[in-house]
Design a protein around this motif. Structure first.
Motif, short mmCIF file in Angstrom:
data_model
loop_
_atom_site.label_atom_id
_atom_site.label_comp_id
_atom_site.label_asym_id
_atom_site.label_seq_id
_atom_site.Cartn_x
_atom_site.Cartn_y
_atom_site.Cartn_z
N VAL A 33 0.69 -1.21 0.17
CA VAL A 33 -0.07 0.27 -0.18
C VAL A 33 0.29 1.33 -0.22
N PRO A 34 0.47 2.13 -0.91
CA PRO A 34 1.46 3.84 -0.84
C PRO A 34 0.93 4.11 0.07
N VAL A 35 1.73 5.19 0.50
CA VAL A 35 2.00 6.23 2.48
C VAL A 35 1.87 7.85 1.13
N ILE A 36 0.59 8.30 2.12
CA ILE A 36 0.97 10.03 2.02
C ILE A 36 1.24 10.10 3.74
N ALA A 37 2.09 10.89 3.76
CA ALA A 37 2.60 10.73 4.93
C ALA A 37 3.50 12.03 5.31
N THR A 38 3.01 13.27 6.68
CA THR A 38 3.84 14.56 6.52
C THR A 38 5.47 14.07 7.00
N GLU A 39 6.01 14.91 6.53
CA GLU A 39 6.89 15.74 6.88
C GLU A 39 7.88 15.06 7.88
N ASN A 40 7.05 15.62 9.29
CA ASN A 40 6.62 15.00 10.98
C ASN A 40 6.87 13.37 10.91
N THR A 41 6.59 12.45 10.31
CA THR A 41 6.55 11.17 10.36
C THR A 41 7.55 10.11 10.58
N GLY A 42 8.68 11.14 10.18
CA GLY A 42 10.55 10.10 9.96
C GLY A 42 9.48 9.37 7.90
N ALA A 43 9.12 10.29 7.65
CA ALA A 43 8.82 8.95 6.21
C ALA A 43 10.34 9.62 5.49
N ALA A 44 10.89 10.15 5.25
CA ALA A 44 12.11 10.51 4.80
C ALA A 44 13.25 9.04 5.11
N ASP A 45 13.08 8.71 5.93
CA ASP A 45 13.87 7.68 6.37
C ASP A 45 13.65 7.02 6.10
N LEU A 46 12.41 6.61 5.66
CA LEU A 46 11.41 5.23 5.01
C LEU A 46 10.96 4.91 3.61
N PHE A 47 10.74 6.47 2.84
CA PHE A 47 10.20 5.70 1.30
C PHE A 47 11.20 7.12 1.00
N THR A 48 10.81 7.42 0.06
CA THR A 48 11.22 8.45 -1.40
C THR A 48 9.78 8.97 -2.18
N ASP A 49 9.78 10.57 -1.86
CA ASP A 49 8.84 11.65 -2.28
C ASP A 49 8.49 10.61 -3.59
N GLY A 50 7.01 10.42 -3.88
CA GLY A 50 6.33 10.18 -5.17
C GLY A 50 7.09 9.02 -5.84
N VAL A 51 7.58 8.08 -5.08
CA VAL A 51 7.93 7.02 -6.06
C VAL A 51 6.81 5.71 -4.70
N GLU A 52 6.90 5.56 -3.29
CA GLU A 52 6.24 4.36 -2.71
C GLU A 52 5.28 5.71 -2.09
N GLY A 53 5.57 6.72 -2.26
CA GLY A 53 3.96 7.54 -1.82
C GLY A 53 4.44 8.80 -1.63
N PHE A 54 4.52 9.56 -0.74
CA PHE A 54 4.47 11.17 -0.55
C PHE A 54 4.29 11.75 0.70
N ILE A 55 5.18 12.77 0.66
CA ILE A 55 5.63 13.62 1.96
C ILE A 55 5.47 15.43 1.72
N VAL A 56 3.96 14.97 2.41
CA VAL A 56 3.65 16.56 2.45
C VAL A 56 4.22 17.21 3.74
#
Length: 390
Positions: free
Chosen positions: A300-323
């Motif tokens: 499942v792709p993920v949309i997460a904020t930049e304050n969730t640590g998402a950037a250490d888990l996936f790349t924005d625009g590849v496995e999901g989006f960081i907002v």
């Protein structure tokens, strides 16, 4: 290398303990969780002290939040004192932040152990400040983090040899608050790939899923706002998690626009992830939300904020989006993009599954932790030898 672990509840530190045992390093796990709830570890390596954690868990389950909050500090202090009295000989003592102040001191003074404070979220003062701002935005009462807990954590940050954090975002908040960068070790969480696995989706509904505590900290108002009047057929918002009191008025305001399932057992979550089109995590603040990797493991792709640590888990625009945080418009735009582009959604889901599979479950997490301990112990031994030669 012998490692003792302090983990009041069944947090990711239980996964750490299991990995250390697999690697032959676990000396003992001290927990406030009931013994019958601790699995995957030899019983002789586990000591439990559930006398205050048990009532706190029951209070939380039945929504008695004030009782839970009143029990929090006595539970922390009593559990810490209990650990300190029983601290077995070890080379490393690793404990969740705020729970181990006396135990860290005992491990160092009694056994010469390396002390590791594990902060799974942002710097506690940053957390307190941003949550106060958020509650004020919604005219909700914020009691603040208990000042005694804050004081304990700050002492741990200063006392301990190392501080573990799960994301670059969490690390930045510690450094910005004056914690020396050289003490901090980045160790992103893993995911149980056997438990979180993809199942076939059973319908054509575009399902937006939220999993986590239903609270202002998790940013639910922005997700509700993003989907208000979405106006597209076959779109459903599904919310899973225990409800915090401050969210009741907002849940009532948006009633009819979502399906609320309450808390779901961890072993059942993969079924819900597998029926989702996207996981949205609009959190205001956290270290590295585990639900992101869990959803990715279910394709499942993920949309997460930049304050969730998402950037250490996936790349924005590849496995999901960081907002950005507090941006309902950005969340709405990304949900719409996935809704209107099924092929993109499918590609992102496949990329998410591939990415989290490469992470390797929790194995890499345990290996990195052991390497950090070993390097620090070797550095300390080298410094001691240098001092003896002077």
């Amino acid at each position: 290398m012998k490692v003792a672990v302090g983990s009041a509840g069944p947090f990711y530190t239980f996964d750490l303990a299991r990995q250390l045992d697999r690697l032959g390093h676990l000396e003992h796990l001290y927990t406030a969780y009931p013994s019958w709830k601790v699995d995957g570890l030899p019983k002789e390596k586990v000591s439990t002290f559930p006398w205050l954690m048990g009532p706190a868990m029951l209070a939380n389950r039945f929504g008695f939040n004030r009782v839970r909050d009143r029990l929090n500090f006595p539970m922390i202090e009593t559990y810490d004192r209990w650990m300190a009295e029983r601290m077995a000989p070890c080379d490393v003592f690793h404990c969740l932040s705020s729970f181990g102040l006396q135990s860290h001191r005992a491990a160092r003074s009694r056994h010469g152990a390396l002390t590791v404070c594990d902060r799974g979220s942002t710097h506690i003062e940053y957390q307190n400040e941003i949550m106060r701002e958020e509650f004020e935005r919604f005219d909700a009462h914020f009691p603040g983090i208990d000042s005694r807990v804050v004081e304990r954590e700050l002492e741990e940050y200063a006392f301990c040899d190392l501080i573990f954090v799960p994301s670059s975002f969490a690390m930045r908040t510690l450094v910005d608050k004056g914690v020396p960068r050289e003490k901090i070790r980045l160790n992103p969480f893993g995911v149980d790939l056997a438990m979180f696995r993809r199942q076939p989706k059973g319908d054509r509904t575009f399902r937006v899923l939220f999993v986590g505590t239903v609270s202002l900290r998790k940013g639910l108002p922005y997700l509700f706002e993003a989907l208000a009047g979405f106006g597209h057929p076959e779109v459903e918002l599904c919310v899973i998690g225990a409800l915090e009191a401050e969210m009741r008025p907002l849940m009532a305001k948006y009633e009819g626009t979502y399906r609320y399932l309450g808390a779901v057992p961890r072993g059942e979550l993969h079924k819900h992830y597998s029926q989702a089109s996207v996981l949205v995590l609009p959190s205001i603040e956290e270290g590295l939300a585990l639900v992101q990797a869990q959803a990715m493991a279910c394709g499942v792709p993920v949309i997460a904020t930049e304050n969730t640590g998402a950037a250490d888990l996936f790349t924005d625009g590849v496995e999901g989006f960081i907002v950005p945080i507090r941006d309902a418009g950005a969340i709405r735009e990304k949900i719409l993009t996935l809704y209107e582009n099924p092929s993109m959604r499918e590609q992102m889901g496949e990329a998410a599954l591939a990415r989290v599979t490469r992470i390797g479950g929790w194995d890499d997490y345990g290996v990195r932790a052991a390497e950090y301990y070993r390097d620090a112990l070797e550095m300390r031994a080298g410094e001691a030898n240098a001092d003896s030669l002077r």
